[in-house]
Scaffold this motif. Structure first.
Motif, PDB file in Angstrom:
ATOM      1  N   GLU A 142      -6.117  47.320  -0.642  1.00 16.04           N
ATOM      2  CA  GLU A 142      -6.111  45.927  -0.206  1.00 16.04           C
ATOM      3  C   GLU A 142      -4.988  45.142  -0.879  1.00 16.04           C
ATOM      4  O   GLU A 142      -4.360  44.281  -0.267  1.00 16.04           O
ATOM      5  CB  GLU A 142      -7.456  45.243  -0.524  1.00 16.04           C
ATOM      6  N   ASN A 143      -4.725  45.437  -2.158  1.00 13.33           N
ATOM      7  CA  ASN A 143      -3.647  44.750  -2.871  1.00 13.33           C
ATOM      8  C   ASN A 143      -2.292  45.050  -2.242  1.00 13.33           C
ATOM      9  O   ASN A 143      -1.438  44.180  -2.129  1.00 13.33           O
ATOM     10  CB  ASN A 143      -3.627  45.158  -4.344  1.00 13.33           C
ATOM     11  N   VAL A 144      -2.088  46.283  -1.839  1.00  8.90           N
ATOM     12  CA  VAL A 144      -0.814  46.680  -1.247  1.00  8.90           C
ATOM     13  C   VAL A 144      -0.647  46.048   0.128  1.00  8.90           C
ATOM     14  O   VAL A 144       0.438  45.587   0.489  1.00  8.90           O
ATOM     15  CB  VAL A 144      -0.699  48.217  -1.162  1.00  8.90           C
TER      16      VAL A 144
ATOM     17  N   ALA B 114      -2.002  57.974   5.748  1.00  6.56           N
ATOM     18  CA  ALA B 114      -3.061  58.682   5.020  1.00  6.56           C
ATOM     19  C   ALA B 114      -2.534  59.227   3.700  1.00  6.56           C
ATOM     20  O   ALA B 114      -3.206  59.146   2.669  1.00  6.56           O
ATOM     21  CB  ALA B 114      -3.634  59.806   5.880  1.00  6.56           C
ATOM     22  N   ALA B 115      -1.328  59.766   3.714  1.00  7.40           N
ATOM     23  CA  ALA B 115      -0.731  60.282   2.478  1.00  7.40           C
ATOM     24  C   ALA B 115      -0.500  59.145   1.487  1.00  7.40           C
ATOM     25  O   ALA B 115      -0.753  59.289   0.290  1.00  7.40           O
ATOM     26  CB  ALA B 115       0.576  60.994   2.782  1.00  7.40           C
ATOM     27  N   LEU B 116      -0.036  58.001   1.995  1.00  8.11           N
ATOM     28  CA  LEU B 116       0.178  56.843   1.126  1.00  8.11           C
ATOM     29  C   LEU B 116      -1.148  56.370   0.539  1.00  8.11           C
ATOM     30  O   LEU B 116      -1.235  56.075  -0.657  1.00  8.11           O
ATOM     31  CB  LEU B 116       0.857  55.707   1.899  1.00  8.11           C
ATOM     32  N   ALA B 117      -2.180  56.314   1.358  1.00 11.17           N
ATOM     33  CA  ALA B 117      -3.492  55.874   0.865  1.00 11.17           C
ATOM     34  C   ALA B 117      -4.003  56.807  -0.221  1.00 11.17           C
ATOM     35  O   ALA B 117      -4.509  56.353  -1.252  1.00 11.17           O
ATOM     36  CB  ALA B 117      -4.483  55.798   2.024  1.00 11.17           C
ATOM     37  N   ARG B 118      -3.844  58.131  -0.035  1.00  7.96           N
ATOM     38  CA  ARG B 118      -4.276  59.086  -1.061  1.00  7.96           C
ATOM     39  C   ARG B 118      -3.478  58.902  -2.345  1.00  7.96           C
ATOM     40  O   ARG B 118      -4.021  58.979  -3.446  1.00  7.96           O
ATOM     41  CB  ARG B 118      -4.145  60.521  -0.543  1.00  7.96           C
ATOM     42  N   HIS B 119      -2.175  58.653  -2.188  1.00  9.93           N
ATOM     43  CA  HIS B 119      -1.328  58.454  -3.365  1.00  9.93           C
ATOM     44  C   HIS B 119      -1.776  57.208  -4.136  1.00  9.93           C
ATOM     45  O   HIS B 119      -1.901  57.237  -5.364  1.00  9.93           O
ATOM     46  CB  HIS B 119       0.131  58.324  -2.949  1.00  9.93           C
ATOM     47  N   LEU B 120      -2.035  56.107  -3.422  1.00 10.81           N
ATOM     48  CA  LEU B 120      -2.472  54.875  -4.080  1.00 10.81           C
ATOM     49  C   LEU B 120      -3.812  55.080  -4.777  1.00 10.81           C
ATOM     50  O   LEU B 120      -4.004  54.615  -5.904  1.00 10.81           O
ATOM     51  CB  LEU B 120      -2.570  53.731  -3.062  1.00 10.81           C
ATOM     52  N   GLN B 121      -4.715  55.787  -4.119  1.00  5.37           N
ATOM     53  CA  GLN B 121      -6.011  56.062  -4.737  1.00  5.37           C
ATOM     54  C   GLN B 121      -5.843  56.887  -6.007  1.00  5.37           C
ATOM     55  O   GLN B 121      -6.534  56.657  -6.991  1.00  5.37           O
ATOM     56  CB  GLN B 121      -6.931  56.781  -3.753  1.00  5.37           C
ATOM     57  N   SER B 122      -4.916  57.826  -5.997  1.00  5.13           N
ATOM     58  CA  SER B 122      -4.702  58.658  -7.187  1.00  5.13           C
ATOM     59  C   SER B 122      -4.175  57.835  -8.358  1.00  5.13           C
ATOM     60  O   SER B 122      -4.347  58.204  -9.504  1.00  5.13           O
ATOM     61  CB  SER B 122      -3.747  59.819  -6.881  1.00  5.13           C
TER      62      SER B 122
ATOM     63  N   GLU C 248       9.141  59.841 -10.701  1.00  2.70           N
ATOM     64  CA  GLU C 248       8.659  58.458 -10.722  1.00  2.70           C
ATOM     65  C   GLU C 248       7.544  58.274  -9.703  1.00  2.70           C
ATOM     66  O   GLU C 248       6.539  57.626  -9.987  1.00  2.70           O
ATOM     67  CB  GLU C 248       9.810  57.488 -10.448  1.00  2.70           C
ATOM     68  N   ASP C 249       7.722  58.840  -8.515  1.00  3.70           N
ATOM     69  CA  ASP C 249       6.705  58.728  -7.466  1.00  3.70           C
ATOM     70  C   ASP C 249       5.380  59.358  -7.896  1.00  3.70           C
ATOM     71  O   ASP C 249       4.313  58.844  -7.588  1.00  3.70           O
ATOM     72  CB  ASP C 249       7.168  59.406  -6.170  1.00  3.70           C
ATOM     73  N   LEU C 250       5.460  60.476  -8.585  1.00  2.55           N
ATOM     74  CA  LEU C 250       4.258  61.226  -8.955  1.00  2.55           C
ATOM     75  C   LEU C 250       3.807  60.986 -10.391  1.00  2.55           C
ATOM     76  O   LEU C 250       2.825  61.571 -10.835  1.00  2.55           O
ATOM     77  CB  LEU C 250       4.498  62.727  -8.737  1.00  2.55           C
TER      78      LEU C 250
END
Length: 145
Positions: free
Chosen positions: A105-107, A91-99, A31-33
Motif C-alpha cells: 500500500e505504501n508503494v 507479482a514478482a514485485l509484490a513478492r520482492h516488497l513482501q520479502s 542492491e536489489d536483493l
C-alpha cells in the motif's frame, strides 16, 4: 570434475548469463536483493555455492524456476523475458516488497517524485544517507510542533 563441481559451475554460469541478459551490474543486482557484492561475486566465480534460500531468491528475482536456474534450460512454464506479462512482473514485485517487509500500500501511494527521491538517495554514500535521515527526522519533528 565431480558432480558437485559441475553443479556449481552450471549455477555460476547461469547466474552470470541471467544477470547479463538483463544488463545488470553485480552492484545493481546486489542492491536489489540486499546482498553483499563480494558474496555474490563468489557465486559467479564458483568459489561458493548459494544455499537453497539464496537460489530461491535468485529464481524469484529472475522469474525462473529453480530447475531452470540450475540447469539453464527454460521450462515450459517460463517464457522469455520479453513475454513476461504485466501480471507476472507485478507479482514478482509484490513478492520482492513482501520479502523486504515493505507494505505494498505504501508503494502504491508513491508519486514519481517519491521514486526519484529514493533513486537519488540510493546513490548517496552511507554518510550522506545518514545525514539525510537525520535531517528528515528533524523536519518531521519540527512539522509536528
Amino acid at each position: 570434475m565431480n558432480r558437485g563441481d559441475n553443479l556449481k559451475n552450471r549455477i555460476s554460469l547461469n547466474l552470470l548469463e541471467l544477470r547479463q541478459q538483463r544488463n545488470l551490474t553485480q552492484k545493481q543486482l546486489c542492491e536489489d536483493l540486499n546482498l553483499s557484492r563480494s558474496v555474490y561475486s563468489y557465486f559467479e566465480c564458483e568459489h561458493r555455492m548459494p544455499d537453497i534460500d539464496t537460489l530461491m531468491l535468485f529464481a524469484d528475482y529472475y522469474g525462473v524456476s529453480l530447475d531452470e536456474l540450475v540447469s539453464g534450460t527454460p521450462t515450459a512454464a517460463n517464457k522469455p523475458v520479453s513475454d513476461v506479462s504485466a501480471y507476472d512482473s507485478a507479482a514478482a514485485l509484490a513478492r520482492h516488497l513482501q520479502s523486504k517487509h515493505i507494505p505494498i500500500e505504501n508503494v502504491l501511494q508513491m508519486t514519481k517524485a517519491d521514486f526519484d527521491f529514493l533513486s537519488g538517495y540510493k546513490k548517496l554514500s552511507a554518510d550522506n544517507q545518514a545525514e539525510i535521515a537525520y535531517l528528515m527526522a528533524y523536519k518531521i519533528r519540527k512539522q509536528a510542533d
